[in-house]
Design an enzyme around this catalytic site. Sequence first.
Site, PDB file in Angstrom:
ATOM      1  N   GLY A  22       0.085   5.109   0.143  1.00 45.36           N
ATOM      2  CA  GLY A  22      -1.137   5.919   0.991  1.00 45.36           C
ATOM      3  C   GLY A  22      -0.598   6.978   1.725  1.00 45.36           C
ATOM      4  N   PHE A  23      -1.246   7.878   2.486  1.00 47.41           N
ATOM      5  CA  PHE A  23      -0.872   8.992   3.181  1.00 47.41           C
ATOM      6  C   PHE A  23       0.107   8.465   4.309  1.00 47.41           C
ATOM      7  CE2 PHE A  23      -1.826  11.479   7.481  1.00 47.41           C
ATOM      8  CZ  PHE A  23      -1.083  12.253   7.095  1.00 47.41           C
ATOM      9  N   ASP A  71      -5.813  -6.504  -6.100  1.00 46.53           N
ATOM     10  CA  ASP A  71      -6.710  -6.627  -4.834  1.00 46.53           C
ATOM     11  C   ASP A  71      -5.960  -7.498  -3.783  1.00 46.53           C
ATOM     12  OD1 ASP A  71      -8.615  -7.558  -3.193  1.00 46.53           O
ATOM     13  OD2 ASP A  71      -9.877  -8.679  -4.664  1.00 46.53           O
ATOM     14  N   SER A 117      -7.880  11.767   7.501  1.00 46.46           N
ATOM     15  CA  SER A 117      -7.397  12.685   8.267  1.00 46.46           C
ATOM     16  C   SER A 117      -6.846  13.918   7.860  1.00 46.46           C
ATOM     17  CB  SER A 117      -6.306  11.970   9.250  1.00 46.46           C
ATOM     18  OG  SER A 117      -5.357  11.396   8.414  1.00 46.46           O
ATOM     19  N   LYS A 157     -10.264  -3.976  11.646  1.00 44.03           N
ATOM     20  CA  LYS A 157      -9.103  -3.781  12.002  1.00 44.03           C
ATOM     21  C   LYS A 157      -8.718  -4.541  13.222  1.00 44.03           C
ATOM     22  CE  LYS A 157      -6.560  -1.215  10.631  1.00 44.03           C
ATOM     23  NZ  LYS A 157      -5.851  -1.487   9.376  1.00 44.03           N
ATOM     24  N   GLY A 163       0.775  -1.122  -0.141  1.00 46.37           N
ATOM     25  CA  GLY A 163      -0.102   0.028  -0.094  1.00 46.37           C
ATOM     26  C   GLY A 163       0.706   1.089  -0.039  1.00 46.37           C
ATOM     27  N   ALA A 164       1.979   1.178  -0.567  1.00 47.93           N
ATOM     28  CA  ALA A 164       3.004   2.266  -0.511  1.00 47.93           C
ATOM     29  C   ALA A 164       2.289   3.457  -1.132  1.00 47.93           C
ATOM     30  CB  ALA A 164       4.161   1.810  -1.726  1.00 47.93           C
ATOM     31  N   TYR A 210     -15.523  -0.955  10.071  1.00 46.20           N
ATOM     32  CA  TYR A 210     -14.246  -0.510   9.984  1.00 46.20           C
ATOM     33  C   TYR A 210     -13.330  -1.028  11.297  1.00 46.20           C
ATOM     34  CZ  TYR A 210     -10.025   1.894  10.186  1.00 46.20           C
ATOM     35  OH  TYR A 210      -8.535   2.383   9.976  1.00 46.20           O
TER      36      TYR A 210
END
Length: 348
Positions: free
Chosen positions: A15-16, A63, A219, A174, A12-13, A170
């Site tokens: 992402g924030f 995916d 965020s 997690k 997921g490189a 969500y």
Amino acid sequence: MAEKQETILITGASGFLATHVVDYFLRGGYHVRGTVRSAAVAEKVKETFPQYAAQLDLAIIGDVAQPGAFDAVVKDVDGVIHTAAPFQVFGVKDNERDLLKPAIEGTLNILNAVHALAPKVKRVVLTSSFAAMADHSKGRWPGHVYSEQDWNPTPYEAAAAKDAHAAIAYSTAKSLAERAAWDFVKQNNPTFTISTIMPPMIYGPNINATADLAKLNTSSMDIYRLMSPQSKSSDPVPENMFWSFVDVRDVAQAHLSAYQTAEAANQRFFICKGNFTYQQFVNVLRASFPEIRDRVPVGNPDADRIPDDVYTVDTSKSQKVLGLSYRSLEETVCDAARSLLKLEAGKA
């Protein structure tokens, strides 16, 4: 610095948070193999780190929940940082399909791939969340001190229900993804250890070339709504739904430290600066950025203290084992605002 140029897989490189994790590992001397969802995103990630072109490779995985998704990319890596997971509470149509299964199956896919195909890997660091700790049924939970001992107790069936709020699904995703990871270690006795990183709301600067004001991460938008051209000083200050925060750079450092620190093996880490109020945020924005003061809510500047009936936090473990020293609220908010204003100027 890395003793040798180890290759670290970071999922997921784009992402924030993940962009900062990539940054910390690159600056630490590691070779990074990042996963992204498309060739276009891969190019944007490369644009973010032009000075590290020789240390950064990108692989495309559409995916992460697909069986075997990580089989090719784990080969020959020395360590794994798994950040890829769905983070959305708006527009979710099916909690099980959109949140629960991707989080749990994505985590098990990476662990299975490492176990079967990456014998050099000795440490896997997983990005979990305060959501995996929080008991939403307790509300503000007066007097409680959250720590690594806490677990979100919501069961799968309750989160998958059609009438369950996406925020609950969500959080449960997690929690169950992290539990699945610990169960995997217990059942398979792999040659690698895991460490889990559990941050609450993550604020701070955007450094990724994929950042877009029209599609900000959750965020970043949480801060930008307090200072965007569409807001004004007479707007009400939002009420807190969540109370705890941390700087994105401290979370990135936590991932690096968890990978490098022997004592971090098979440990959970709550990564958190402390509690906040949005009144504190707007007070900082108004004091530090006079040029946009007309669009930052005033609220009640003197009413910025955290209510007495809100839980508190214990992050002593992360400070002792990982050596973290947390950035202040002021530094986090100001650096986030600067990056957002830079994005704004670029779009003008």
